[in-house]
Write a protein that holds these residues in place. Sequence first.
Motif, PDB file in Angstrom:
ATOM      1  N   ALA A 232       0.832  -1.200   0.000  1.00  0.00           N
ATOM      2  CA  ALA A 232       0.000   0.000   0.000  1.00  0.00           C
ATOM      3  C   ALA A 232       0.868   1.251   0.000  1.00  0.00           C
ATOM      4  CB  ALA A 232      -0.932   0.014   1.208  1.00  0.00           C
ATOM      5  N   CYS A 233       0.328   2.287  -0.627  1.00  0.00           N
ATOM      6  CA  CYS A 233       0.957   3.608  -0.637  1.00  0.00           C
ATOM      7  C   CYS A 233      -0.123   4.629  -0.296  1.00  0.00           C
ATOM      8  CB  CYS A 233       1.561   3.909  -1.998  1.00  0.00           C
ATOM      9  SG  CYS A 233       2.284   5.566  -2.132  1.00  0.00           S
ATOM     10  N   ALA A 234       0.064   5.410   0.745  1.00  0.00           N
ATOM     11  CA  ALA A 234      -0.937   6.397   1.133  1.00  0.00           C
ATOM     12  C   ALA A 234      -0.966   7.545   0.139  1.00  0.00           C
ATOM     13  CB  ALA A 234      -0.624   6.936   2.527  1.00  0.00           C
ATOM     14  N   PRO A 235      -2.156   8.038  -0.237  1.00  0.00           N
ATOM     15  CA  PRO A 235      -2.227   9.214  -1.108  1.00  0.00           C
ATOM     16  C   PRO A 235      -1.413  10.376  -0.540  1.00  0.00           C
ATOM     17  CG  PRO A 235      -4.382   8.202  -0.932  1.00  0.00           C
ATOM     18  CD  PRO A 235      -3.493   7.485   0.050  1.00  0.00           C
ATOM     19  N   GLY A 236      -0.632  10.994  -1.416  1.00  0.00           N
ATOM     20  CA  GLY A 236       0.230  12.080  -0.976  1.00  0.00           C
ATOM     21  C   GLY A 236       1.340  11.635  -0.055  1.00  0.00           C
ATOM     22  N   TYR A 237       1.535  10.309   0.093  1.00  0.00           N
ATOM     23  CA  TYR A 237       2.502   9.718   1.021  1.00  0.00           C
ATOM     24  C   TYR A 237       2.193  10.105   2.471  1.00  0.00           C
ATOM     25  CZ  TYR A 237       5.011   9.615  -3.455  1.00  0.00           C
ATOM     26  OH  TYR A 237       5.355   9.457  -4.764  1.00  0.00           O
ATOM     27  N   ARG A 238       0.953  10.570   2.740  1.00  0.00           N
ATOM     28  CA  ARG A 238       0.586  10.980   4.100  1.00  0.00           C
ATOM     29  C   ARG A 238       0.049   9.776   4.863  1.00  0.00           C
ATOM     30  NH1 ARG A 238       1.878  15.345   0.911  1.00  0.00           N
ATOM     31  NH2 ARG A 238       1.724  17.327   2.039  1.00  0.00           N
ATOM     32  N   ALA A 239       0.911   9.188   5.671  1.00  0.00           N
ATOM     33  CA  ALA A 239       0.532   8.067   6.531  1.00  0.00           C
ATOM     34  C   ALA A 239       1.212   8.269   7.872  1.00  0.00           C
ATOM     35  CB  ALA A 239       0.953   6.741   5.912  1.00  0.00           C
TER      36      ALA A 239
END
Length: 383
Positions: A232-239
């Motif tokens: 998985a990759c969070a949208p905008g890299y915001r995780a």
Amino acid sequence: MSRLALLRRLREKISPGFRFSRPLVLIQSDDWGRVGVRDAEGCEELRSAGLILGERPYDLYSLETAEDVLELVELLRSLRDSVSQPPCLEMNFVVANVDFPASETAGFQNIPLKPLAEGLPGRWARAGLQNAYHTGIEMGLLSPALHGTTHFCQRAVAHTLTSDGERGELLRALWKAETPYIHWRMPWVGYEYWDPERAPEDRFIPEADQERWIGWAAQAYRQFFEDNPVSACAPGYRADSTTHRLWKGHGIRVAQNGPGTMRAPHFDERGLFHTYRSLDFEPALSPELDWEDCVRKAATWLDRGMPLIVSTHSINFHSTLAPYRQKTLPMLRDFPSGLAKRYPDLVYVNTRQLLEMVETGSCETGSGRVAVAVTGMRKGVAS
């Protein structure tokens, strides 16, 4: 607790990262399945609403077509590494889109979603697109992964959707034309788990909301791909740490992180495997991009035994509103070819295979098992 026991405990919690004996190359790509500006008719609707399109590339972000995907697959199939296997592009999917007609019928009072498994919303049409995805996956040239549900922060958008003022008017005009947002024009829509309008300590949405949408997205992913998401990759890299814990709870084993940090792949304290992107390969967004320069930059990672993880977004392969695909594909052919000349023992992998290498010292490919010596720590055990 003795010093030795303390060191052992720390090693068990956090892995320092892994190095590999052969040059490894991965391609990770975001935003697949996410609609933008529908087509030429959609452009005219937005222009009639007062928008001047064409100032930046994402004004002409649309949605990939079946031909876009199949042309990409054909290119990937033509490339080979040192063990005669082609690259496998990891496609991070947004697994739903706004059901625009349903929202308009409700007076734009809510955000109904239409999962990819049920098709595209409203007047959107892409004949054969789902079959093209699955064809590439079956050929081993595409590997699906999870990106999110809507990409934008629903908490931020829900507030704006029903509000007066310029923001609300702009958002409703876009939705009437069946375009969810154009991010550079409205950065206040945020990202899936991140609301930029809140105080810094409150920007990540609450745990209960993250749990709801991560669970929803994982289920929609299973419906579309008939498989569980592993990466998985969070949208905008915001995780944040909550995101990572919830991903792990839903069976996700790999967290993709954005560029800007030179870190080797590693396990966190939860056993989630983290990868970090090495360089941006975005011909549609960077007119000055030079593939030979990308080869030189790749050495920064590969010469240190770290995998080269190439980041490229789906817009680079679109053709509906701008000839982005026609610019990208030749460069995507030349760049790996240049890498292969510099690194004759190069191997293409995806994140599942990279994880398998870390855990077993080899991975399964279409050309058989490939062994790679891995140095680092495997969940607290020195190697």
